[in-house]
Design an enzyme around this catalytic site. Structure first.
Site, PDB file in Angstrom:
ATOM      1  N   GLY A   8      -6.563  23.237 -12.486  1.00 56.94           N
ATOM      2  CA  GLY A   8      -5.225  23.486 -11.944  1.00 56.94           C
ATOM      3  C   GLY A   8      -4.335  22.272 -12.144  1.00 56.94           C
ATOM      4  O   GLY A   8      -3.467  21.953 -11.315  1.00 56.94           O
ATOM      5  N   LEU A  10      -1.847  21.605 -13.946  1.00 56.31           N
ATOM      6  CA  LEU A  10      -0.385  21.762 -14.087  1.00 56.31           C
ATOM      7  C   LEU A  10       0.261  22.217 -12.783  1.00 56.31           C
ATOM      8  O   LEU A  10       1.456  22.461 -12.727  1.00 56.31           O
ATOM      9  CB  LEU A  10      -0.065  22.775 -15.194  1.00 56.31           C
ATOM     10  CG  LEU A  10      -0.621  22.439 -16.585  1.00 56.31           C
ATOM     11  CD1 LEU A  10      -0.298  23.549 -17.570  1.00 56.31           C
ATOM     12  CD2 LEU A  10      -0.033  21.121 -17.082  1.00 56.31           C
ATOM     13  N   GLN A  12       0.772  22.142  -8.316  1.00 49.66           N
ATOM     14  CA  GLN A  12       1.493  21.291  -7.372  1.00 49.66           C
ATOM     15  C   GLN A  12       0.853  19.902  -7.223  1.00 49.66           C
ATOM     16  O   GLN A  12       1.520  18.883  -7.358  1.00 49.66           O
ATOM     17  CB  GLN A  12       1.532  22.010  -6.018  1.00 49.66           C
ATOM     18  CG  GLN A  12       2.475  21.396  -5.024  1.00 49.66           C
ATOM     19  CD  GLN A  12       2.266  21.955  -3.626  1.00 49.66           C
ATOM     20  OE1 GLN A  12       1.164  22.358  -3.246  1.00 49.66           O
ATOM     21  NE2 GLN A  12       3.334  21.998  -2.866  1.00 49.66           N
ATOM     22  N   ARG A  36      -3.318  27.834 -18.361  1.00 51.88           N
ATOM     23  CA  ARG A  36      -2.263  28.014 -19.365  1.00 51.88           C
ATOM     24  C   ARG A  36      -1.939  26.683 -20.032  1.00 51.88           C
ATOM     25  O   ARG A  36      -2.215  25.624 -19.477  1.00 51.88           O
ATOM     26  CB  ARG A  36      -0.999  28.570 -18.709  1.00 51.88           C
ATOM     27  CG  ARG A  36      -0.399  27.596 -17.740  1.00 51.88           C
ATOM     28  CD  ARG A  36       0.701  28.184 -16.893  1.00 51.88           C
ATOM     29  NE  ARG A  36       1.021  27.284 -15.803  1.00 51.88           N
ATOM     30  CZ  ARG A  36       1.988  26.383 -15.823  1.00 51.88           C
ATOM     31  NH1 ARG A  36       2.753  26.259 -16.879  1.00 51.88           N
ATOM     32  NH2 ARG A  36       2.209  25.597 -14.792  1.00 51.88           N
ATOM     33  N   TYR A 141      -5.226  33.686   2.139  1.00 51.58           N
ATOM     34  CA  TYR A 141      -5.294  32.279   1.699  1.00 51.58           C
ATOM     35  C   TYR A 141      -6.126  31.470   2.700  1.00 51.58           C
ATOM     36  O   TYR A 141      -7.021  30.705   2.319  1.00 51.58           O
ATOM     37  CB  TYR A 141      -3.867  31.734   1.604  1.00 51.58           C
ATOM     38  CG  TYR A 141      -3.750  30.294   1.195  1.00 51.58           C
ATOM     39  CD1 TYR A 141      -4.045  29.881  -0.091  1.00 51.58           C
ATOM     40  CD2 TYR A 141      -3.303  29.336   2.105  1.00 51.58           C
ATOM     41  CE1 TYR A 141      -3.906  28.556  -0.473  1.00 51.58           C
ATOM     42  CE2 TYR A 141      -3.150  28.014   1.731  1.00 51.58           C
ATOM     43  CZ  TYR A 141      -3.456  27.632   0.443  1.00 51.58           C
ATOM     44  OH  TYR A 141      -3.318  26.314   0.083  1.00 51.58           O
TER      45      TYR A 141
HETATM   46  N1  SER Z   1       1.446  24.487   1.448  1.00 55.71           N
HETATM   47  C1  SER Z   1       0.528  25.579   1.401  1.00 55.71           C
HETATM   48  C2  SER Z   1       1.218  26.873   1.432  1.00 55.71           C
HETATM   49  O1  SER Z   1       2.285  26.967   1.986  1.00 55.71           O
HETATM   50  C3  SER Z   1      -0.405  25.510   2.554  1.00 55.71           C
HETATM   51  O2  SER Z   1      -1.589  24.967   2.139  1.00 55.71           O
HETATM   52  O3  SER Z   1       0.690  27.810   0.922  1.00 55.71           O
END
Ligand code: SER
Length: 318
Positions: A8, A10, A12, A36, A141
């Site tokens: 990952g 590329l 954040q 990518r 998530y």
């Molecule tokens: N910054 C993340 C999000 O908003 C939280 O881990 O998904």
């Protein structure tokens, strides 16, 4: 020295972690990978590989070919995107992590895996959230983050894997554009403030969350991985915090630099519900005690630096 692999790369965190690791260990020592190739072609600063982390054979080949000894596994969907595509989120966030753990076990690699404030849920104490507490997230998530924490702990205990992690708050970067996170308002607000003098926020004015400026997040990552293992009682998923802020307060800080800045609200119920299920502030005393965590950027320093960096990036006059 065995090489470092960043997945990952590329994204954040990767966009700033890769250059930091290369500065420390040398360009050739760090293999950047992503699903990518960036728009302008593969970056030339050091080795780059296209990697789908859910493809075990591709991952295994890459780790062996480059003699990888440490993996920073950052490939994942963020919270809002994950909520739109929960099946993809499970497949990538959990399926990818499981394969990374297996390859790390077989090749005796050290592993960094980021967790998040999203690993907590509505039943968690919201203020000064302790290191060890209720973790019953209600987003996909968050479910992948808490499952990931547990799986990493299991591999550490069962197979002696050196796996470490941080529960990051919202991360604010001048390099990576906003990318599907609930906390991304705190990035987008800077771009819109500079470009248009106003921003319409998708979270309500009093939504209090922990945030961290990316240079602090990168330093936390590097310091945790370098920490003396004998001092680490938790290893995986340390709470870390730096800046505690609401959209209204962030807007007021930006206004100190851009007096005409206008902040309006159009609350997105999905992202507001996600934010409302997360802690308002974390207790990060375990990180401070066990490996000396100490943030350097507060709200004022972060805001000034973000505005200066984005002015250069967007070619705006100082
Ligand atoms: N910054 C993340 C999000 O908003 C939280 O881990 O998904």
């Amino acid at each position: 020295m065995r090489r470092i692999l960043v997945t990952g790369a590329l994204g954040q965190i990767g966009s700033e972690l890769v250059p930091a690791l290369r500065q420390r260990w040398g360009a050739d020592a760090v293999v950047a990978s992503d699903i990518r190739v960036p728009a302008g072609g593969a970056p030339e600063e050091g080795p780059f590989a296209v990697l789908d982390v859910t493809n075990l054979r591709q991952l295994q080949d890459l780790v062996r070919r480059h003699d990888v000894g440490t993996i920073y596994h950052l490939a994942a969907l963020l919270s809002a995107t994950a909520e739109e595509r929960p099946h993809v989120a499970w497949e990538l966030n959990m399926g990818g992590l499981y394969k990374i753990l297996e390859v790390a076990r077989e090749n005796r690699c050290a592993l960094f895996h980021p967790s998040s404030i999203a690993a907590f849920g509505p039943g968690t104490p919201r203020v000064g959230t302790p290191q060890e507490t209720v973790q019953r997230p209600n987003t996909i998530y968050g479910v992948t983050k808490v499952s990931g924490e547990l799986l990493c702990d299991y591999y550490a205990k069962r197979f002696g894997l050196d796996v470490r992690g941080l529960r990051f708050p919202g991360l604010i970067s001048s390099v990576a554009p906003p990318g599907g996170g609930t906390t991304d308002y705190a990035v987008a607000i800077f771009y819109d403030a500079l470009r248009h003098g106003r921003y319409e926020c998708f979270l309500g004015p009093d939504t209090r969350l922990d945030m961290m400026y990316m240079p602090d997040a990168i330093r936390a990552t590097v310091e945790l991985m370098a920490a003396d293992p004998a001092r680490l009682r938790h290893r995986n998923a340390f709470n870390v915090a730096a800046v505690n802020v609401t959209p209204d307060e962030l807007g007021a800080e930006i206004r100190r630099h851009l007096p005409g800045f206008e902040l309006t609200y159009d609350v997105d119920p999905v992202r507001q519900a996600i934010a409302d299920s997360w802690p308002q502030s974390l207790d990060d005393s375990a990180a401070r005690q066990e490996w000396g965590w100490q943030p350097r950027f507060d709200l004022a320093a972060m805001t000034a630096d973000m505005l200066a960096k984005l002015r250069l990036k967007l070619r705006l006059p100082a």
